[in-house]
Each structure stands twice: as structure tokens, then as C-alpha cells.
Design a protein around this motif. Structure first.
Motif, short mmCIF file in Angstrom:
data_model
loop_
_atom_site.label_atom_id
_atom_site.label_comp_id
_atom_site.label_asym_id
_atom_site.label_seq_id
_atom_site.Cartn_x
_atom_site.Cartn_y
_atom_site.Cartn_z
N GLU A 193 -25.88 -1.79 -10.67
CA GLU A 193 -25.44 -0.57 -9.61
C GLU A 193 -24.50 -1.15 -8.48
OE1 GLU A 193 -28.04 2.30 -8.00
OE2 GLU A 193 -29.56 2.09 -9.89
N ILE A 194 -24.99 -2.48 -7.56
CA ILE A 194 -24.12 -2.92 -6.48
C ILE A 194 -22.64 -3.30 -7.28
CG2 ILE A 194 -23.86 -4.80 -5.21
CD1 ILE A 194 -26.84 -4.89 -4.75
N ASN A 195 -22.77 -3.99 -8.42
CA ASN A 195 -21.40 -4.34 -9.08
C ASN A 195 -20.62 -3.16 -9.38
OD1 ASN A 195 -22.29 -7.16 -8.91
ND2 ASN A 195 -23.09 -7.07 -10.86
N GLY A 196 -21.35 -1.88 -9.87
CA GLY A 196 -20.36 -0.90 -10.12
C GLY A 196 -19.84 -0.37 -8.99
N LEU A 197 -20.59 0.06 -7.93
CA LEU A 197 -20.22 0.33 -6.63
C LEU A 197 -19.06 -0.62 -6.11
CD1 LEU A 197 -23.41 1.32 -4.73
CD2 LEU A 197 -21.67 2.97 -5.69
N GLY A 198 -19.03 -2.07 -6.17
CA GLY A 198 -17.88 -2.68 -5.81
C GLY A 198 -16.61 -2.66 -6.55
N ASP A 199 -17.08 -2.17 -8.11
CA ASP A 199 -15.56 -2.02 -8.69
C ASP A 199 -15.08 -0.70 -8.55
OD1 ASP A 199 -16.19 -4.15 -10.28
OD2 ASP A 199 -17.26 -3.15 -11.70
N CYS A 200 -16.04 0.06 -8.03
CA CYS A 200 -15.67 1.65 -7.66
C CYS A 200 -14.63 1.31 -6.25
CB CYS A 200 -16.48 2.57 -7.43
SG CYS A 200 -16.15 4.13 -6.77
N LEU A 201 -15.01 0.68 -5.40
CA LEU A 201 -14.33 0.21 -4.21
C LEU A 201 -12.97 -0.34 -4.49
CD1 LEU A 201 -16.90 -1.06 -1.58
CD2 LEU A 201 -15.54 1.38 -1.63
N LYS A 202 -13.18 -1.31 -5.48
CA LYS A 202 -11.70 -2.03 -5.85
C LYS A 202 -10.52 -1.03 -6.40
CE LYS A 202 -14.10 -6.32 -6.85
NZ LYS A 202 -14.07 -7.28 -8.19
N THR A 203 -11.18 0.07 -7.04
CA THR A 203 -10.41 1.05 -7.76
C THR A 203 -10.19 2.16 -6.76
OG1 THR A 203 -12.12 2.09 -8.82
CG2 THR A 203 -10.98 0.32 -10.12
N LEU A 204 -10.68 2.20 -5.84
CA LEU A 204 -10.48 3.20 -4.73
C LEU A 204 -8.98 3.43 -4.16
CD1 LEU A 204 -11.62 5.64 -2.90
CD2 LEU A 204 -11.93 3.97 -1.14
N ASN A 205 -8.18 4.54 -4.29
CA ASN A 205 -6.97 4.67 -4.08
C ASN A 205 -6.86 5.34 -2.70
OD1 ASN A 205 -4.08 5.56 -3.84
ND2 ASN A 205 -3.90 6.12 -5.77
N ILE A 206 -6.63 4.37 -1.71
CA ILE A 206 -6.79 4.59 -0.33
C ILE A 206 -5.40 5.55 -0.07
CG2 ILE A 206 -6.44 3.87 2.07
CD1 ILE A 206 -7.86 1.30 1.12
N GLN A 207 -4.43 5.41 -0.63
CA GLN A 207 -3.18 6.16 -0.51
C GLN A 207 -3.38 7.78 -0.73
OE1 GLN A 207 -0.62 5.29 0.98
NE2 GLN A 207 -1.30 3.24 1.52
N LYS A 208 -4.14 7.66 -1.93
CA LYS A 208 -4.33 9.24 -2.30
C LYS A 208 -5.33 9.74 -1.44
CE LYS A 208 -6.31 11.77 -6.21
NZ LYS A 208 -6.71 11.54 -7.91
N THR A 209 -6.32 8.96 -0.86
CA THR A 209 -7.35 9.52 0.09
C THR A 209 -6.82 9.74 1.34
OG1 THR A 209 -9.27 7.84 -0.69
CG2 THR A 209 -9.53 9.30 1.18
N ILE A 210 -5.85 9.36 1.89
CA ILE A 210 -5.23 9.49 3.12
C ILE A 210 -3.94 10.43 2.86
CG2 ILE A 210 -6.06 7.56 4.40
CD1 ILE A 210 -3.38 6.61 4.29
N GLY A 211 -3.83 10.94 1.58
CA GLY A 211 -2.41 11.50 1.34
C GLY A 211 -2.08 12.63 2.03
#
Length: 364
Positions: free
Chosen positions: A47-65
Motif C-alpha cells: 500500500e505504501i509503495n502504491g501511494l508513493g507511485d500515486c504521488l509520483k504520477t500526481l499532476n501538480i499543474q492540473k491540481t493548481i490549474g
């Protein structure tokens, strides 16, 4: 005296208290329980590895778009204001110079007319020549001064207060209205129709004079019934009764979703109803008056009054409850105080028959 292992059918002597099951176990079963606990670490690592992968693929530009777009619009608006101010000051400079130029132009025009007049009459004097020459020299001096004019500009740095743009951290459970979609469809309502409306997971119920209408998700009328019971003060859905509750002036009506039949289930002459909401087991109805009360009705097997909360538990003497909504054991109240609206949350403990008012600040 030593104890035996508490595992069924185990005859070995206990060696210690198991942290997992809080029982005295032998060494073998202690090891087995420990191995069982250790094995539960593997899925946690996954689960921790999965959450880490999720953070890696997080699109910050889309979040603050959306916020970035608002900032960009603010910047463009500021640029426009600066450009407008710049053009205004440039026009002031042009105007100052043009005033002096116009003065010299008028003087040149006057001199030209004077010389033309003398030439037409073919008559002049030494004094005229000297005066004209002197005036021309003065005009020449004035024009040269205009050419060499140097304006003194007092400029100040443009100070931007950090409060011009305030970034607020998102609040948990806060509704971001900017994420709402555009208007899909509008239902026109006449001024004679009553304003309250409610819905369940399939239909929207509202009054369209002279009928009470059910709308589907495409905003089409699928069912309707003639409403001849007077003003509608509020309405809500009851999943327990599988139907709609409608508040009149003194009456409480039940509307069957399938047949649209209307039944008068309660009439209390001394009550002037304001708003209503349902939990799984009860109906809450507030009175439309200053120092409002909240009445609790049981829903099954029949709608019957079982409790009443009065001022000052519900609101102040100079306040009236404008609306109520039930959710997860709490009642949210919207109260009015002499034309000033504010919000408060009322935590209602149904079992202990208590009510607690907690004011909530409203953004300006």
C-alpha cells in the motif's frame, strides 16, 4: 505453578503473554502468532509503495490549474490598469506641450496677418519693422525653449501589498463552487408557484402552479398532481416512508412518489410551520416564528409528535429558524436575526434528548 498454553488442544507450558491476542501461549504458538503479525506487514508495504507511485504520477499543474488561471487573469487585469494609467499620463504630457505650441501658433498666425496687411497697403515704418523683428526673435526663442523642454517626473515604485492575492489553504469538506459544472438546464417557474423543492436519487419535486410535479434527471415532468392545499412552506424526502413530506401552513402532507396521491397526516392549528427535514426514523419540523421551536415526529407506524425543543435551546428570542437540514446525527440550522442572516450548527443527540448550538462564522 506454571500455566498451560491457552490454544485449544495444546498441552505445552505457556512461555509468555501474546501481544496479538493477549493470551498466555507456548513458545511455538508465540512464534506462530508473531509470524502472522509479520506477514501482515507485506500488504502494508504494498500500500505504501502504491501511494508513493500515486504521488509520483500526481499532476501538480492540473491540481493548481484553476487557481493558476485566476492568478493569470489577475495579472492581465493589473497590466491593463497599468497601461491605462500610462496612457493617461502620456496624454497629460502631450497636453502640456500642445498648450505651449498652440500659443506660439496663434502668435505666428497673428504676425503673418500683420505682415500681409502691411504688404497689401505697401506702407510701413521703421518702428513696424523693428517690432516685427523683435516679435519674430521672441517666437524663435520660445519655440527653441519648447524643443528643449524637460519635464520633471516624480515617480514612485509600484508597491504590491501581499494581501492583494491571498492563498487560503483548502479546508476539509469545504465546497469548492468553482468545480461545479455549467448550468445544464433551467426550469422556468411562475411567480405564483411556491419556491420550496426537494429531491431523492431519482426525481426532483417542485410546485408548478397549479400542480405538484416530479421531474426526472433530464428535467422532464414525469408525474404531476393538482395541488389545492394552500401555501407550501417546505418539503423533504423520507427514505423510511419512501415518499415526500410537504409542509403547509398548519398541515403536514405525505406525497406518494408512485401515485402522487396526497394525504394530510397531521394538522395542528396552533403551529405555523417553517421548514422540515428527515432522518431514518424521525421528521424534524421548525416553526415559522421568532424564538422558533423544533418539533420531532416519529415516522413509523404513523407520523406522531414525540418531542419539542423550544427557545432558548433552538435559537435566541429575537431569532427565527429559516431552514433546517439533517445529516449524520446533526441538524444544521439557518437562523435569521432581524433581517441579518447567520449560520449555526446544532448537534442533536436523539437518544439523550439534548441539543447543542455551535455558531459557525460566515465568510464576508
Amino acid at each position: 505453578m506454571s500455566q498451560s498454553c491457552l490454544i485449544k488442544k495444546c498441552t505445552r507450558t505457556s512461555r509468555g503473554l501474546c501481544d496479538c491476542c493477549q493470551q498466555n501461549l507456548c513458545l511455538q504458538h508465540l512464534n506462530e502468532h508473531n509470524a502472522s503479525l509479520v506477514s501482515q506487514l507485506n500488504p502494508l508495504i504494498d500500500e505504501i509503495n502504491g501511494l508513493g507511485d500515486c504521488l509520483k504520477t500526481l499532476n501538480i499543474q492540473k491540481t493548481i490549474g484553476n487557481s493558476r488561471q485566476k492568478l493569470e487573469q489577475w495579472r492581465q487585469d493589473c497590466y491593463k490598469k497599468i497601461d491605462c494609467f500610462f496612457e493617461q499620463k502620456c496624454q497629460e504630457l502631450h497636453q502640456l506641450v500642445n498648450e505651449k505650441v498652440d500659443q506660439q501658433r496663434e502668435e505666428l498666425k497673428r504676425m503673418h496677418l500683420k505682415i500681409t496687411e502691411l504688404m497689401n497697403t505697401q506702407e510701413t515704418t521703421r518702428q513696424d519693422i523693428n517690432l516685427l523683428t523683435s516679435t519674430i526673435r521672441q517666437l524663435e526663442t520660445n519655440i527653441n525653449e519648447i524643443k528643449q523642454t524637460c519635464f520633471t517626473l516624480d515617480t514612485r515604485p509600484l508597491l504590491i501589498d501581499d494581501m492583494h492575492v491571498v492563498i487560503n489553504k483548502p479546508t476539509e469538506h469545504e465546497l469548492d463552487l468553482s468545480t461545479l459544472s455549467h448550468v445544464y438546464k433551467t426550469i422556468p417557474c411562475s411567480k405564483e408557484s411556491f419556491r420550496p423543492f426537494t429531491s431523492n436519487d431519482r426525481y426532483l419535486l417542485m410546485h408548478q402552479k397549479p400542480s405538484l410535479c416530479l421531474f426526472d434527471r433530464e428535467m422532464n415532468v414525469v408525474k404531476q398532481t393538482l395541488w389545492s392545499y394552500g401555501a407550501i412552506h417546505d418539503m423533504c424526502w423520507s427514505s423510511t416512508l419512501n415518499g415526500f413530506i410537504v409542509l403547509g401552513k398548519n398541515n403536514i402532507y405525505f406525497v406518494n412518489e408512485n401515485t402522487m396521491a396526497v394525504d394530510n397526516v397531521q394538522r395542528i392549528e396552533e403551529r405555523y410551520w417553517g421548514s422540515c427535514t428527515c432522518s431514518d426514523t424521525v421528521l424534524f419540523a421548525s416553526t415559522n416564528e421568532w424564538s422558533s421551536s423544533i418539533i420531532e415526529f416519529k415516522l413509523f407506524p404513523a407520523i406522531e409528535m414525540i418531542k419539542e425543543w423550544k427557545y432558548p435551546l433552538t435559537c435566541s428570542k429575537d431569532e427565527a429558524i429559516a431552514d433546517i437540514v439533517y445529516n449524520n446525527g446533526n441538524l444544521a440550522l439557518m437562523a435569521a436575526k432581524y433581517f441579518l442572516l447567520f449560520f449555526c450548527i446544532s448537534a442533536v443527540n436523539i437518544n439523550n434528548e439534548t441539543i447543542k448550538i455551535v455558531p459557525v462564522s460566515v465568510p464576508q
